[in-house]
Design an enzyme around this catalytic site. Structure first.
Site, short mmCIF file in Angstrom:
data_model
loop_
_atom_site.label_atom_id
_atom_site.label_comp_id
_atom_site.label_asym_id
_atom_site.label_seq_id
_atom_site.Cartn_x
_atom_site.Cartn_y
_atom_site.Cartn_z
N HIS A 24 43.26 60.13 -2.26
CA HIS A 24 43.02 59.88 -0.73
C HIS A 24 43.68 61.13 0.16
O HIS A 24 44.42 60.98 0.95
CB HIS A 24 43.98 58.75 -0.23
N HIS A 80 31.37 49.08 -4.43
CA HIS A 80 32.30 50.01 -3.14
C HIS A 80 31.92 51.22 -3.02
O HIS A 80 31.50 51.92 -4.00
CB HIS A 80 33.76 49.81 -3.83
N GLU A 82 33.52 54.09 -1.86
CA GLU A 82 34.41 55.31 -2.01
C GLU A 82 33.91 56.02 -3.08
O GLU A 82 33.61 55.59 -4.46
CB GLU A 82 35.64 54.87 -2.18
N ASP A 84 35.25 57.69 -5.44
CA ASP A 84 35.94 57.66 -6.85
C ASP A 84 35.07 56.27 -7.81
O ASP A 84 35.40 56.41 -9.08
CB ASP A 84 37.47 57.19 -6.79
N HIS A 146 38.98 47.17 0.52
CA HIS A 146 39.76 47.81 1.59
C HIS A 146 38.75 48.65 2.62
O HIS A 146 39.15 49.03 3.41
CB HIS A 146 40.89 48.57 1.11
N ASP A 165 38.78 47.67 -6.08
CA ASP A 165 39.98 48.28 -6.08
C ASP A 165 40.96 47.13 -6.12
O ASP A 165 42.26 47.36 -6.30
CB ASP A 165 40.12 48.85 -4.79
N TYR A 193 50.29 50.58 -5.20
CA TYR A 193 48.62 50.56 -4.80
C TYR A 193 48.71 49.76 -3.65
O TYR A 193 48.15 49.96 -2.60
CB TYR A 193 47.84 49.98 -5.94
N HIS A 226 40.74 50.37 -11.34
CA HIS A 226 41.56 51.27 -11.54
C HIS A 226 42.78 50.80 -12.33
O HIS A 226 42.97 49.52 -12.07
CB HIS A 226 42.45 51.81 -10.37
FE1 FEO Z 1 38.61 52.38 -2.44
FE2 FEO Z 1 39.47 53.15 -5.66
O1 FEO Z 1 38.32 53.26 -4.05
#
Ligand code: FEO
Length: 394
Positions: A24, A80, A82, A84, A146, A165, A193, A226
């Site tokens: 991030h 999601h 994002e 990653d 999130h 996530d 996290y 993750h």
């Molecule tokens: Fe919100 Fe692991 O990305």
């Protein structure tokens, strides 16, 4: 590392990113690395749940090829946007151009604004299902857990939740499951996290956990995007999330400060002595030299925060100012806090710190303690007593 089965016919095809050290931007330090988990479900139809960071597209595709040719993928589930988790989509979709992408309306918009591709997209809502053959996927929208686009995917036949996530950890290991790794390291990364990413979303998280419980979806395994997969004790991480989301705290104080010439540091150490002698657990951090991701993790279950700074140009020092700006976004609830610091000729730091603490939503900010230049014997004693009194409020 070969793809491995998390359930019969469901393969992990993700990537372990051993060397990533910040996330991030640089707001999150990942000292144990991370993983980007993607799951391939082989049934009458083939579904891929999430992808990986774009720079690892080749590794994802190679793992998929060890199981099936990528063109056999019928569905790509994008939990999601994002990058990653979606970064490998452009490379992957070239190999399975007929695959249909499933996600929320916000996901559709977000993917387009990231990649400007017109993939065949099916918008789904909570409760919508996708039959793969023997297995059926159920989608559960999870807005702001999130990002607005976030979604969980659930497989009823396997009692498997893939919540992206949520329940994850930045934790690179050659092991795959919760029963194979050190429990302290696992929960440490899970707390880090939650504290650094999910803390401000606590009320939404509590509500979502209640909603999922009402949907009566039994969960035997949680496979996040993750870190480690929870197969032995998924209740452990669910219960931890409930506790963190309720802002439950311990008899613990975090002191975070920045000091120019050591006077504010001296005050901090004396206050720590007072609190420790009163039986409170205390952690002390010089913010200018600390990993702030770790500091936030320690704050997650601490009832009290003491924030200090020397006065410089009538205000606090820049490292502590940056730290407070980050803390303000995390919106901690149910805490007691105070400001402290030394000054030379005119103060200002403690006033600014108090203002920031109140703006962070901390209702109980007790009067601050200041000291001119270097604390003398009496002032040193006052800091010790301040610590003891603060301990009574914890
Ligand atoms: Fe919100 Fe692991 O990305």
């Amino acid at each position: 590392m070969k793809p491995f089965e998390i359930k019969k016919g469901i393969y992990w095809v993700g990537v372990v990113d051993w060397n990533v050290r910040s996330f991030h931007g640089h707001t999150y330090s990942t000292k144990r690395g991370s993983t980007y988990n993607a799951y391939l479900i082989i049934d009458e139809k083939v579904a891929l749940i999430d992808t990986v960071l774009g720079s690892f597209s080749g590794e994802l595709i190679e793992r998929i090829k060890e199981i099936i040719p990528p063109e056999k993928i019928d569905y790509v589930i994008a939990n999601h946007v994002e990058t990653d988790h979606s970064g490998a989509m452009p490379a992957l979709m070239k190999l399975c151009p007929k695959a249909k992408v499933y996600g929320t309306q916000k996901c559709k918009e977000g993917l387009y604004r990231n990649y400007y591709e017109n993939w065949d997209f099916q918008v789904v809502k909570t409760g919508d299902t996708l039959k793969l053959g023997k297995r059926t996927l159920t989608f559960i929208e999870a807005p702001m857990i999130h990002w607005p686009d976030s979604m969980f995917t659930y497989c009823r036949e396997e009692e498997l939740l893939m919540p992206n996530d949520a329940f994850g950890q930045h934790y690179a290991t050659s092991e795959h499951f919760d029963d194979q790794v050190d429990q302290c390291a696992l929960m440490d990364e899970a707390a880090k996290y939650y504290g650094n990413i999910l803390w401000p979303l606590s009320s939404l998280i509590l509500r979502k956990i209640e909603d999922v419980q009402k949907m009566s979806v039994p969960i035997k395994m949680i496979a996040p995007s993750h870190g480690i997969i929870w197969r032995k004790d998924p209740a452990k991480i669910i219960n931890a999330y409930v506790s963190w989301a309720k802002n439950e705290t311990k008899k613990k104080v975090v002191i975070a400060y920045e000091s120019m010439w050591g006077s504010t540091a001296k005050m901090a150490r004396k206050m720590l002595d007072g609190m420790a002698d009163a039986g409170v657990s205390v952690k002390l951090f010089d913010i200018a030299q600390s990993d702030t991701t770790e500091v936030i993790k320690e704050m997650l279950d601490a009832k009290g925060f003491l924030i200090g700074s020397s006065t410089h140009d009538n205000d606090m020092l820049p490292s502590i100012a940056g730290f407070l700006a980050f803390l303000k976004g995390l919106k901690p609830k149910n805490r007691v806090a105070a400001a402290f610091g030394s000054f030379g000729w005119s103060g200002g730091a403690v006033v600014s710190i108090e203002k920031e603490l109140k703006e962070a939503g901390i209702a109980d900010v007790v009067p601050s303690i200041s000291c001119k230049y270097v604390p003398d014997v009496d002032e040193t004693k006052k800091c010790y007593e301040f610590g003891k009194e603060f301990a009574q409020k914890i």
